[in-house]
Design a protein around this motif. Structure first.
Motif, PDB file in Angstrom:
ATOM      1  N   THR A   1       5.596   7.389   2.188  1.00 26.88           N
ATOM      2  CA  THR A   1       6.015   6.764   3.432  1.00 26.88           C
ATOM      3  C   THR A   1       5.436   7.620   4.561  1.00 26.88           C
ATOM      4  OG1 THR A   1       8.045   8.042   3.807  1.00 26.88           O
ATOM      5  CG2 THR A   1       8.184   6.164   2.273  1.00 26.88           C
ATOM      6  N   PRO A   2       5.573   7.217   5.803  1.00 33.31           N
ATOM      7  CA  PRO A   2       5.014   8.027   6.894  1.00 33.31           C
ATOM      8  C   PRO A   2       5.549   9.456   6.963  1.00 33.31           C
ATOM      9  CG  PRO A   2       5.422   5.815   7.668  1.00 33.31           C
ATOM     10  CD  PRO A   2       6.017   5.892   6.293  1.00 33.31           C
ATOM     11  N   THR A   3       6.706   9.743   6.341  1.00 38.06           N
ATOM     12  CA  THR A   3       7.265  11.098   6.426  1.00 38.06           C
ATOM     13  C   THR A   3       7.688  11.675   5.081  1.00 38.06           C
ATOM     14  OG1 THR A   3       9.480  10.201   6.859  1.00 38.06           O
ATOM     15  CG2 THR A   3       8.106  10.736   8.774  1.00 38.06           C
ATOM     16  N   ARG A   4       7.469  10.971   3.981  1.00 36.00           N
ATOM     17  CA  ARG A   4       7.951  11.456   2.687  1.00 36.00           C
ATOM     18  C   ARG A   4       6.958  11.143   1.569  1.00 36.00           C
ATOM     19  NH1 ARG A   4      12.048  13.633   0.155  1.00 36.00           N
ATOM     20  NH2 ARG A   4      12.593  13.013  -1.957  1.00 36.00           N
ATOM     21  N   TYR A   5       6.893  12.074   0.616  1.00 37.34           N
ATOM     22  CA  TYR A   5       6.069  11.885  -0.582  1.00 37.34           C
ATOM     23  C   TYR A   5       6.946  12.118  -1.804  1.00 37.34           C
ATOM     24  CZ  TYR A   5       2.307  12.465  -4.005  1.00 37.34           C
ATOM     25  OH  TYR A   5       1.488  12.329  -5.085  1.00 37.34           O
ATOM     26  N   SER A   6       6.840  11.229  -2.769  1.00 34.64           N
ATOM     27  CA  SER A   6       7.598  11.357  -4.011  1.00 34.64           C
ATOM     28  C   SER A   6       6.720  10.874  -5.158  1.00 34.64           C
ATOM     29  CB  SER A   6       8.883  10.520  -3.942  1.00 34.64           C
ATOM     30  OG  SER A   6       9.581  10.581  -5.179  1.00 34.64           O
ATOM     31  N   GLY A   7       6.648  11.652  -6.215  1.00 34.57           N
ATOM     32  CA  GLY A   7       5.818  11.245  -7.342  1.00 34.57           C
ATOM     33  C   GLY A   7       6.000  12.144  -8.542  1.00 34.57           C
ATOM     34  N   ARG A   8       5.179  11.903  -9.543  1.00 43.28           N
ATOM     35  CA  ARG A   8       5.130  12.739 -10.740  1.00 43.28           C
ATOM     36  C   ARG A   8       3.661  13.044 -11.037  1.00 43.28           C
ATOM     37  NH1 ARG A   8       9.692  13.776 -13.293  1.00 43.28           N
ATOM     38  NH2 ARG A   8      11.525  12.539 -12.743  1.00 43.28           N
TER      39      ARG A   8
ATOM     40  N   LEU B   1       0.807  -1.215   0.000  1.00 47.80           N
ATOM     41  CA  LEU B   1       0.000   0.000   0.000  1.00 47.80           C
ATOM     42  C   LEU B   1       0.838   1.262   0.000  1.00 47.80           C
ATOM     43  CD1 LEU B   1      -2.750  -1.091   2.524  1.00 47.80           C
ATOM     44  CD2 LEU B   1      -3.068  -0.599   0.103  1.00 47.80           C
ATOM     45  N   PHE B   2       2.027   1.198   0.612  1.00 50.61           N
ATOM     46  CA  PHE B   2       2.854   2.390   0.677  1.00 50.61           C
ATOM     47  C   PHE B   2       3.793   2.514  -0.505  1.00 50.61           C
ATOM     48  CE2 PHE B   2       1.818   2.558   5.268  1.00 50.61           C
ATOM     49  CZ  PHE B   2       1.412   3.875   5.304  1.00 50.61           C
ATOM     50  N   CYS B   3       3.852   1.502  -1.369  1.00 49.39           N
ATOM     51  CA  CYS B   3       4.685   1.598  -2.572  1.00 49.39           C
ATOM     52  C   CYS B   3       3.894   2.196  -3.717  1.00 49.39           C
ATOM     53  CB  CYS B   3       5.204   0.209  -2.973  1.00 49.39           C
ATOM     54  SG  CYS B   3       6.479  -0.382  -1.840  1.00 49.39           S
ATOM     55  N   ALA B   4       4.637   2.638  -4.720  1.00 51.79           N
ATOM     56  CA  ALA B   4       3.994   3.331  -5.839  1.00 51.79           C
ATOM     57  C   ALA B   4       3.114   2.390  -6.625  1.00 51.79           C
ATOM     58  CB  ALA B   4       5.058   3.923  -6.757  1.00 51.79           C
TER      59      ALA B   4
ATOM     60  N   GLU C   1       2.245   8.915 -10.925  1.00 53.85           N
ATOM     61  CA  GLU C   1       2.813   7.879 -10.060  1.00 53.85           C
ATOM     62  C   GLU C   1       3.169   8.528  -8.739  1.00 53.85           C
ATOM     63  OE1 GLU C   1       7.504   7.811 -11.162  1.00 53.85           O
ATOM     64  OE2 GLU C   1       6.192   6.785 -12.580  1.00 53.85           O
ATOM     65  N   GLU C   2       3.173   7.743  -7.674  1.00 55.19           N
ATOM     66  CA  GLU C   2       3.514   8.306  -6.374  1.00 55.19           C
ATOM     67  C   GLU C   2       4.016   7.216  -5.433  1.00 55.19           C
ATOM     68  OE1 GLU C   2      -0.994   8.150  -4.440  1.00 55.19           O
ATOM     69  OE2 GLU C   2       0.030  10.078  -4.641  1.00 55.19           O
ATOM     70  N   ARG C   3       4.794   7.642  -4.475  1.00 59.47           N
ATOM     71  CA  ARG C   3       5.269   6.762  -3.409  1.00 59.47           C
ATOM     72  C   ARG C   3       5.172   7.541  -2.104  1.00 59.47           C
ATOM     73  NH1 ARG C   3       8.482   2.260  -3.185  1.00 59.47           N
ATOM     74  NH2 ARG C   3       8.930   2.434  -5.406  1.00 59.47           N
TER      75      ARG C   3
ATOM     76  N   GLY D   1       4.517  14.974 -16.173  1.00 59.04           N
ATOM     77  CA  GLY D   1       5.746  14.476 -15.576  1.00 59.04           C
ATOM     78  C   GLY D   1       6.406  15.452 -14.632  1.00 59.04           C
ATOM     79  N   VAL D   2       5.622  16.251 -13.945  1.00 61.67           N
ATOM     80  CA  VAL D   2       6.171  17.249 -13.022  1.00 61.67           C
ATOM     81  C   VAL D   2       6.588  16.553 -11.718  1.00 61.67           C
ATOM     82  CG1 VAL D   2       5.748  19.407 -11.788  1.00 61.67           C
ATOM     83  CG2 VAL D   2       4.647  18.988 -14.011  1.00 61.67           C
ATOM     84  N   PRO D   3       7.855  16.670 -11.300  1.00 59.27           N
ATOM     85  CA  PRO D   3       8.281  16.011 -10.060  1.00 59.27           C
ATOM     86  C   PRO D   3       7.638  16.646  -8.839  1.00 59.27           C
ATOM     87  CG  PRO D   3      10.011  17.440 -10.900  1.00 59.27           C
ATOM     88  CD  PRO D   3       8.956  17.410 -11.952  1.00 59.27           C
ATOM     89  N   ALA D   4       7.275  15.788  -7.884  1.00 56.51           N
ATOM     90  CA  ALA D   4       6.667  16.244  -6.633  1.00 56.51           C
ATOM     91  C   ALA D   4       7.329  15.483  -5.493  1.00 56.51           C
ATOM     92  CB  ALA D   4       5.159  15.993  -6.647  1.00 56.51           C
TER      93      ALA D   4
END
Length: 223
Positions: free
Chosen positions: A101-108, A19-22, A97-99, A40-43
């Motif tokens: 975690t309890p303290t981090r967000y990473s996606g496009r 669930l916490f993986c992209a 796409e997104e990933r 494709g904007v990085p977030a």
């Protein structure tokens, strides 16, 4: 008994990891040369919790998308409006796409700007794509958000609750904030105000209640 408990914990650990993986979301067909639509904007952002990290990452993506728009229209290096104004100028924000975690967000993300608001801010006119309307025809994108919690007595119960949430026409997105063997906390992107969405979710067999700002979701009849 000990071995069975360990197996259950392993199953939950695997579920939480999944669930916490992209998981790639849909990518709509867009006009390739339309500066109002930035793909494709990085977030990316880190914060003390997943919700704040997501909000900061999305705000960063909007700023990046704006600067890209200025570059494509020959105004590179121009000023970026305040975050609150820039957020109002975004007509749609789609997760490619997104990933989390309890303290981090990473996606496009794909960020689409409102042509009228961009024109009034920049003094430049923008012609909508052929066929009229905006480049993205997503009238049912998330309009509001709800942080909610649920309780469950088994893995099957949690999976059924999640299935019903995703099947609801009122829910545009679902982000897991925390998950354990007994409870979950999540953030729902809603296609209508929270109170209206809560009522509509009864149609897929969910019971949604609130105590002030604290929303709870439970399985009901049907679904």
């Amino acid at each position: 008994m000990v071995r069975a408990a360990a197996t259950i914990r392993q199953l939950w650990a695997a579920l939480v990891l999944a669930l916490f993986c992209a998981a790639p979301a849909f990518t709509p067909a867009l006009a390739q040369d339309n500066p109002l639509v930035q793909r494709g904007v990085p977030a990316e952002a880190t914060a003390e919790n997943a919700v704040l990290a997501r909000d900061r990452a999305h705000a960063s993506a909007r700023r990046i998308a704006w600067q890209r728009l200025l570059e494509q229209t020959g105004a590179a290096g121009g000023p970026t409006p305040p975050d609150s104004q820039l957020e109002n100028m975004v007509a749609a924000l789609i997760v490619e796409e997104e990933r989390t975690t309890p303290t981090r967000y990473s996606g496009r993300l794909t960020v689409q700007f409102n042509p009228g608001l961009v024109a009034s801010t920049t003094g430049r006119s923008f012609t909508p794509p052929a066929g009229g309307g905006l480049a993205l025809n997503i009238p049912m994108a998330a309009q509001s958000f709800m942080e909610a919690s649920s309780q469950h007595s088994s893995l099957a119960e949690w999976l059924e609750l999640r299935r019903r949430l995703r099947a609801s026409g009122s829910v545009a997105s679902m982000e897991i904030i925390s998950l354990s063997m007994e409870a979950a906390r999540f953030r729902l992107g809603l296609r209508q105000p929270a109170a209206e969405a809560a009522t509509a979710m009864s149609g897929v067999g969910l019971v949604v209640t609130n105590n002030g700002a604290n929303w709870q979701v439970a399985l009901g009849a049907g679904g």
